[in-house]
Scaffold this motif. Sequence first.
Motif, PDB file in Angstrom:
ATOM      1  N   TYR A 167      57.758  22.014 118.085  1.00 20.60           N
ATOM      2  CA  TYR A 167      57.883  23.412 117.640  1.00 20.60           C
ATOM      3  C   TYR A 167      56.566  23.893 117.042  1.00 20.60           C
ATOM      4  N   ALA A 168      55.975  23.083 116.191  1.00 27.53           N
ATOM      5  CA  ALA A 168      54.725  23.484 115.533  1.00 27.53           C
ATOM      6  C   ALA A 168      53.595  23.636 116.540  1.00 27.53           C
ATOM      7  N   THR A 169      53.570  22.781 117.554  1.00 28.84           N
ATOM      8  CA  THR A 169      52.544  22.886 118.591  1.00 28.84           C
ATOM      9  C   THR A 169      52.730  24.168 119.391  1.00 28.84           C
ATOM     10  N   ARG A 170      53.980  24.458 119.739  1.00 25.77           N
ATOM     11  CA  ARG A 170      54.270  25.634 120.564  1.00 25.77           C
ATOM     12  C   ARG A 170      54.006  26.927 119.819  1.00 25.77           C
ATOM     13  N   HIS A 171      54.207  26.906 118.495  1.00 27.67           N
ATOM     14  CA  HIS A 171      54.028  28.114 117.682  1.00 27.67           C
ATOM     15  C   HIS A 171      52.842  27.967 116.728  1.00 27.67           C
ATOM     16  N   ALA A 172      51.797  27.314 117.196  1.00 31.25           N
ATOM     17  CA  ALA A 172      50.658  27.007 116.326  1.00 31.25           C
ATOM     18  C   ALA A 172      49.967  28.250 115.797  1.00 31.25           C
ATOM     19  N   ASP A 173      50.070  29.353 116.498  1.00 37.87           N
ATOM     20  CA  ASP A 173      49.328  30.551 116.111  1.00 37.87           C
ATOM     21  C   ASP A 173      50.194  31.622 115.454  1.00 37.87           C
ATOM     22  N   ASP A 174      51.383  31.244 114.967  1.00 42.92           N
ATOM     23  CA  ASP A 174      52.269  32.279 114.401  1.00 42.92           C
ATOM     24  C   ASP A 174      51.996  32.584 112.936  1.00 42.92           C
ATOM     25  N   GLY A 175      51.091  31.834 112.291  1.00 45.50           N
ATOM     26  CA  GLY A 175      50.749  32.109 110.906  1.00 45.50           C
ATOM     27  C   GLY A 175      51.740  31.589 109.888  1.00 45.50           C
ATOM     28  N   HIS A 176      52.722  30.821 110.326  1.00 44.60           N
ATOM     29  CA  HIS A 176      53.715  30.283 109.392  1.00 44.60           C
ATOM     30  C   HIS A 176      53.325  28.895 108.903  1.00 44.60           C
ATOM     31  N   THR A 177      53.575  28.634 107.642  1.00 45.85           N
ATOM     32  CA  THR A 177      53.520  27.273 107.125  1.00 45.85           C
ATOM     33  C   THR A 177      54.737  26.525 107.642  1.00 45.85           C
ATOM     34  N   PRO A 217      48.165  26.178 106.611  1.00 43.43           N
ATOM     35  CA  PRO A 217      48.370  26.160 108.064  1.00 43.43           C
ATOM     36  C   PRO A 217      48.914  24.821 108.548  1.00 43.43           C
ATOM     37  N   GLY A 218      49.470  24.831 109.746  1.00 38.05           N
ATOM     38  CA  GLY A 218      49.873  23.600 110.409  1.00 38.05           C
ATOM     39  C   GLY A 218      51.189  23.047 109.906  1.00 38.05           C
ATOM     40  N   LEU A 219      51.530  21.828 110.375  1.00 39.49           N
ATOM     41  CA  LEU A 219      52.764  21.130 110.027  1.00 39.49           C
ATOM     42  C   LEU A 219      52.451  19.940 109.142  1.00 39.49           C
ATOM     43  N   ARG A 220      53.243  19.784 108.086  1.00 33.93           N
ATOM     44  CA  ARG A 220      53.114  18.627 107.201  1.00 33.93           C
ATOM     45  C   ARG A 220      54.485  17.985 106.995  1.00 33.93           C
ATOM     46  N   PHE A 221      54.507  16.649 106.933  1.00 31.65           N
ATOM     47  CA  PHE A 221      55.691  15.858 106.607  1.00 31.65           C
ATOM     48  C   PHE A 221      55.419  15.281 105.225  1.00 31.65           C
ATOM     49  N   LEU A 222      56.106  15.817 104.202  1.00 30.35           N
ATOM     50  CA  LEU A 222      55.787  15.511 102.810  1.00 30.35           C
ATOM     51  C   LEU A 222      57.020  15.032 102.052  1.00 30.35           C
ATOM     52  N   ASP A 223      56.770  14.221 101.022  1.00 27.72           N
ATOM     53  CA  ASP A 223      57.867  13.850 100.127  1.00 27.72           C
ATOM     54  C   ASP A 223      57.964  14.849  98.980  1.00 27.72           C
ATOM     55  N   ARG A 224      58.854  14.585  98.033  1.00 25.86           N
ATOM     56  CA  ARG A 224      59.106  15.574  96.974  1.00 25.86           C
ATOM     57  C   ARG A 224      57.949  15.660  95.986  1.00 25.86           C
ATOM     58  N   PHE A 225      56.999  14.777  96.083  1.00 27.06           N
ATOM     59  CA  PHE A 225      55.800  14.840  95.241  1.00 27.06           C
ATOM     60  C   PHE A 225      54.647  15.524  95.959  1.00 27.06           C
TER      61      PHE A 225
END
Length: 231
Positions: A167-177, A217-225
Amino acid sequence: MSATTPRRALVIGASRGLGLVLAGELVRRDWHVIATARRDGGELHARAAASNGQLRVETLEMTSPEQLAALRRRLDGLPLDLLFVNAAIDRGDLPIDKVSTEMFTEVMTTNALSPLRALEALRALVAPGGTVAVMSSDQGSVSRNTEDGYELYKASKAALNQLMRSYATRHADDGHTKLLLDPGHNRTRLGGPDAPLSPQESVPAVVDVLEAQAGAPGLRFLDRFGEPVPW
């Protein structure tokens, strides 16, 4: 949205557990929240009734494309600063060879396919600079899968993460975090009574991460910290 406009969030899957606490924490921080539940009644509706209009409840069965489309129509003209999808089921600790096709389909549909369908159906409501987020788990981390157990649940969360990457690759230019968030192991119906965390402990930290990452920008996989979780 202007600085004088209240921040608005849509939380999919907020009738109980992490989603319910998430909706409440956002309201506590002066967000205006639209939260979904599969049926009427319960604590979410009671909180909405006492919120002076700050919390609104919409009925949604997330696995239904028709209901997602109907929700999109009902929310037309309401730009969102945050779209958050929180949904997961677990059908027990079975080795994969003991999992029926029906069970596999149910868990994968709920935990992986439906969250991405929800994002696709509702993403146009998210304002420029807004955030699209999904509740994931470190159980979806392939590199951290070093202990036995819960093979189907782990696979569904890994599938969710992979679909979110697409999803993030396909919508890389949509300006969403774009965020995948691991809230830790919580005492919920899904997490069980012996989990080390309560939603009241973990969710405020999750919201801290949401607010800190807004605009990134982009996609991040983050924990609660706010620390990266290895894929």
